[in-house]
Design a protein around this motif. Sequence first.
Motif, PDB file in Angstrom:
ATOM      1  N   GLN A 114      12.308  -5.291   5.665  1.00 29.21           N
ATOM      2  CA  GLN A 114      11.715  -4.773   6.898  1.00 29.21           C
ATOM      3  C   GLN A 114      11.185  -3.346   6.720  1.00 29.21           C
ATOM      4  OE1 GLN A 114      11.704  -6.917   9.852  1.00 29.21           O
ATOM      5  NE2 GLN A 114      12.272  -8.327   8.219  1.00 29.21           N
ATOM      6  N   GLU A 115      10.859  -2.952   5.497  1.00 29.09           N
ATOM      7  CA  GLU A 115      10.391  -1.597   5.180  1.00 29.09           C
ATOM      8  C   GLU A 115       8.876  -1.591   4.975  1.00 29.09           C
ATOM      9  OE1 GLU A 115      12.533   0.284   2.007  1.00 29.09           O
ATOM     10  OE2 GLU A 115      14.423  -0.591   2.676  1.00 29.09           O
ATOM     11  N   VAL A 116       8.148  -1.349   6.055  1.00 22.48           N
ATOM     12  CA  VAL A 116       6.690  -1.370   5.988  1.00 22.48           C
ATOM     13  C   VAL A 116       6.158  -0.216   5.148  1.00 22.48           C
ATOM     14  CG1 VAL A 116       4.567  -1.233   7.346  1.00 22.48           C
ATOM     15  CG2 VAL A 116       6.504  -2.534   8.203  1.00 22.48           C
ATOM     16  N   ALA A 117       6.714   0.981   5.321  1.00 22.38           N
ATOM     17  CA  ALA A 117       6.216   2.148   4.598  1.00 22.38           C
ATOM     18  C   ALA A 117       6.379   1.970   3.077  1.00 22.38           C
ATOM     19  CB  ALA A 117       6.934   3.414   5.050  1.00 22.38           C
ATOM     20  N   THR A 118       7.514   1.458   2.659  1.00 24.01           N
ATOM     21  CA  THR A 118       7.747   1.223   1.235  1.00 24.01           C
ATOM     22  C   THR A 118       6.785   0.161   0.708  1.00 24.01           C
ATOM     23  OG1 THR A 118      10.082   1.796   1.487  1.00 24.01           O
ATOM     24  CG2 THR A 118       9.468   0.581  -0.494  1.00 24.01           C
ATOM     25  N   LEU A 119       6.583  -0.891   1.490  1.00 25.58           N
ATOM     26  CA  LEU A 119       5.663  -1.945   1.083  1.00 25.58           C
ATOM     27  C   LEU A 119       4.243  -1.402   0.932  1.00 25.58           C
ATOM     28  CD1 LEU A 119       5.045  -4.887   0.462  1.00 25.58           C
ATOM     29  CD2 LEU A 119       4.865  -5.294   2.922  1.00 25.58           C
TER      30      LEU A 119
ATOM     31  N   ILE B 284      -5.086 -20.828  -6.173  1.00 25.93           N
ATOM     32  CA  ILE B 284      -4.248 -19.661  -6.440  1.00 25.93           C
ATOM     33  C   ILE B 284      -5.089 -18.587  -7.115  1.00 25.93           C
ATOM     34  CG2 ILE B 284      -3.422 -20.357  -8.719  1.00 25.93           C
ATOM     35  CD1 ILE B 284      -0.641 -19.256  -7.762  1.00 25.93           C
ATOM     36  N   GLY B 285      -4.721 -17.353  -6.861  1.00 25.57           N
ATOM     37  CA  GLY B 285      -5.390 -16.217  -7.474  1.00 25.57           C
ATOM     38  C   GLY B 285      -4.450 -15.032  -7.483  1.00 25.57           C
ATOM     39  N   THR B 286      -4.891 -13.934  -8.028  1.00 30.77           N
ATOM     40  CA  THR B 286      -4.030 -12.758  -8.101  1.00 30.77           C
ATOM     41  C   THR B 286      -3.699 -12.235  -6.708  1.00 30.77           C
ATOM     42  OG1 THR B 286      -5.997 -11.404  -8.470  1.00 30.77           O
ATOM     43  CG2 THR B 286      -4.749 -12.059 -10.412  1.00 30.77           C
ATOM     44  N   HIS B 287      -4.631 -12.357  -5.766  1.00 31.77           N
ATOM     45  CA  HIS B 287      -4.352 -11.885  -4.406  1.00 31.77           C
ATOM     46  C   HIS B 287      -3.290 -12.747  -3.729  1.00 31.77           C
ATOM     47  CE1 HIS B 287      -5.103  -9.425  -0.948  1.00 31.77           C
ATOM     48  NE2 HIS B 287      -5.188 -10.499  -0.199  1.00 31.77           N
ATOM     49  N   THR B 288      -3.231 -14.009  -4.083  1.00 32.49           N
ATOM     50  CA  THR B 288      -2.191 -14.895  -3.562  1.00 32.49           C
ATOM     51  C   THR B 288      -0.815 -14.354  -3.934  1.00 32.49           C
ATOM     52  OG1 THR B 288      -3.657 -16.781  -3.836  1.00 32.49           O
ATOM     53  CG2 THR B 288      -1.319 -17.274  -3.567  1.00 32.49           C
ATOM     54  N   LEU B 289      -0.667 -13.905  -5.176  1.00 31.03           N
ATOM     55  CA  LEU B 289       0.616 -13.341  -5.607  1.00 31.03           C
ATOM     56  C   LEU B 289       0.938 -12.064  -4.858  1.00 31.03           C
ATOM     57  CD1 LEU B 289       0.403 -13.820  -9.466  1.00 31.03           C
ATOM     58  CD2 LEU B 289       1.533 -15.264  -7.777  1.00 31.03           C
ATOM     59  N   ARG B 290      -0.080 -11.227  -4.635  1.00 31.94           N
ATOM     60  CA  ARG B 290       0.105  -9.970  -3.909  1.00 31.94           C
ATOM     61  C   ARG B 290       0.579 -10.242  -2.478  1.00 31.94           C
ATOM     62  NH1 ARG B 290      -2.116  -4.624  -3.947  1.00 31.94           N
ATOM     63  NH2 ARG B 290      -2.711  -3.940  -1.867  1.00 31.94           N
ATOM     64  N   LYS B 291      -0.067 -11.201  -1.803  1.00 29.93           N
ATOM     65  CA  LYS B 291       0.317 -11.532  -0.431  1.00 29.93           C
ATOM     66  C   LYS B 291       1.729 -12.108  -0.378  1.00 29.93           C
ATOM     67  CE  LYS B 291      -3.090 -14.249   0.486  1.00 29.93           C
ATOM     68  NZ  LYS B 291      -4.012 -15.166   1.162  1.00 29.93           N
ATOM     69  N   THR B 292       2.049 -12.986  -1.315  1.00 31.71           N
ATOM     70  CA  THR B 292       3.374 -13.602  -1.333  1.00 31.71           C
ATOM     71  C   THR B 292       4.449 -12.562  -1.597  1.00 31.71           C
ATOM     72  OG1 THR B 292       2.416 -15.679  -2.080  1.00 31.71           O
ATOM     73  CG2 THR B 292       4.788 -15.396  -2.412  1.00 31.71           C
ATOM     74  N   PHE B 293       4.194 -11.647  -2.539  1.00 34.01           N
ATOM     75  CA  PHE B 293       5.146 -10.579  -2.795  1.00 34.01           C
ATOM     76  C   PHE B 293       5.362  -9.749  -1.534  1.00 34.01           C
ATOM     77  CE2 PHE B 293       5.761  -6.061  -3.553  1.00 34.01           C
ATOM     78  CZ  PHE B 293       7.003  -6.087  -4.162  1.00 34.01           C
ATOM     79  N   GLY B 294       4.273  -9.345  -0.882  1.00 31.92           N
ATOM     80  CA  GLY B 294       4.371  -8.539   0.332  1.00 31.92           C
ATOM     81  C   GLY B 294       5.159  -9.238   1.423  1.00 31.92           C
ATOM     82  N   TYR B 295       4.905 -10.513   1.602  1.00 32.15           N
ATOM     83  CA  TYR B 295       5.610 -11.287   2.621  1.00 32.15           C
ATOM     84  C   TYR B 295       7.112 -11.308   2.359  1.00 32.15           C
ATOM     85  CZ  TYR B 295       7.285 -15.271   5.292  1.00 32.15           C
ATOM     86  OH  TYR B 295       8.006 -16.078   6.132  1.00 32.15           O
ATOM     87  N   HIS B 296       7.498 -11.646   1.134  1.00 35.19           N
ATOM     88  CA  HIS B 296       8.922 -11.751   0.813  1.00 35.19           C
ATOM     89  C   HIS B 296       9.605 -10.385   0.821  1.00 35.19           C
ATOM     90  CE1 HIS B 296       9.190 -16.030   0.151  1.00 35.19           C
ATOM     91  NE2 HIS B 296       8.023 -15.968  -0.471  1.00 35.19           N
ATOM     92  N   PHE B 297       8.913  -9.356   0.345  1.00 34.43           N
ATOM     93  CA  PHE B 297       9.496  -8.010   0.370  1.00 34.43           C
ATOM     94  C   PHE B 297       9.785  -7.598   1.810  1.00 34.43           C
ATOM     95  CE2 PHE B 297       9.407  -3.426   0.664  1.00 34.43           C
ATOM     96  CZ  PHE B 297      10.190  -3.038  -0.405  1.00 34.43           C
ATOM     97  N   TYR B 298       8.826  -7.812   2.698  1.00 36.13           N
ATOM     98  CA  TYR B 298       9.013  -7.434   4.095  1.00 36.13           C
ATOM     99  C   TYR B 298      10.128  -8.255   4.743  1.00 36.13           C
ATOM    100  CZ  TYR B 298       8.380  -6.525   8.997  1.00 36.13           C
ATOM    101  OH  TYR B 298       8.617  -6.174  10.302  1.00 36.13           O
ATOM    102  N   GLN B 299      10.179  -9.542   4.475  1.00 37.58           N
ATOM    103  CA  GLN B 299      11.224 -10.390   5.057  1.00 37.58           C
ATOM    104  C   GLN B 299      12.622  -9.928   4.645  1.00 37.58           C
ATOM    105  OE1 GLN B 299      10.929 -12.982   7.312  1.00 37.58           O
ATOM    106  NE2 GLN B 299       8.839 -12.210   7.432  1.00 37.58           N
TER     107      GLN B 299
END
Length: 63
Positions: free
Chosen positions: A53-58, A35-50
Amino acid sequence: MNICKSRQGSNRPIDRSTAYRILREAAEACRIQEIGTHTLRKTFGYHFYQQTQEVATLQELLE
């Protein structure tokens, strides 16, 4: 695990290396190795998009 406030004063963000150190301490306490800080960033991005569905906001959030 210690939750650390910034040494720069109240209501100041912690820096990237401090966030990483806190995350690694928490992961070690939970016996998580990969785990690392980038792992959290990717996980946040994944869940936010799911959820939105707002790519521009993400993109704005992850700048």
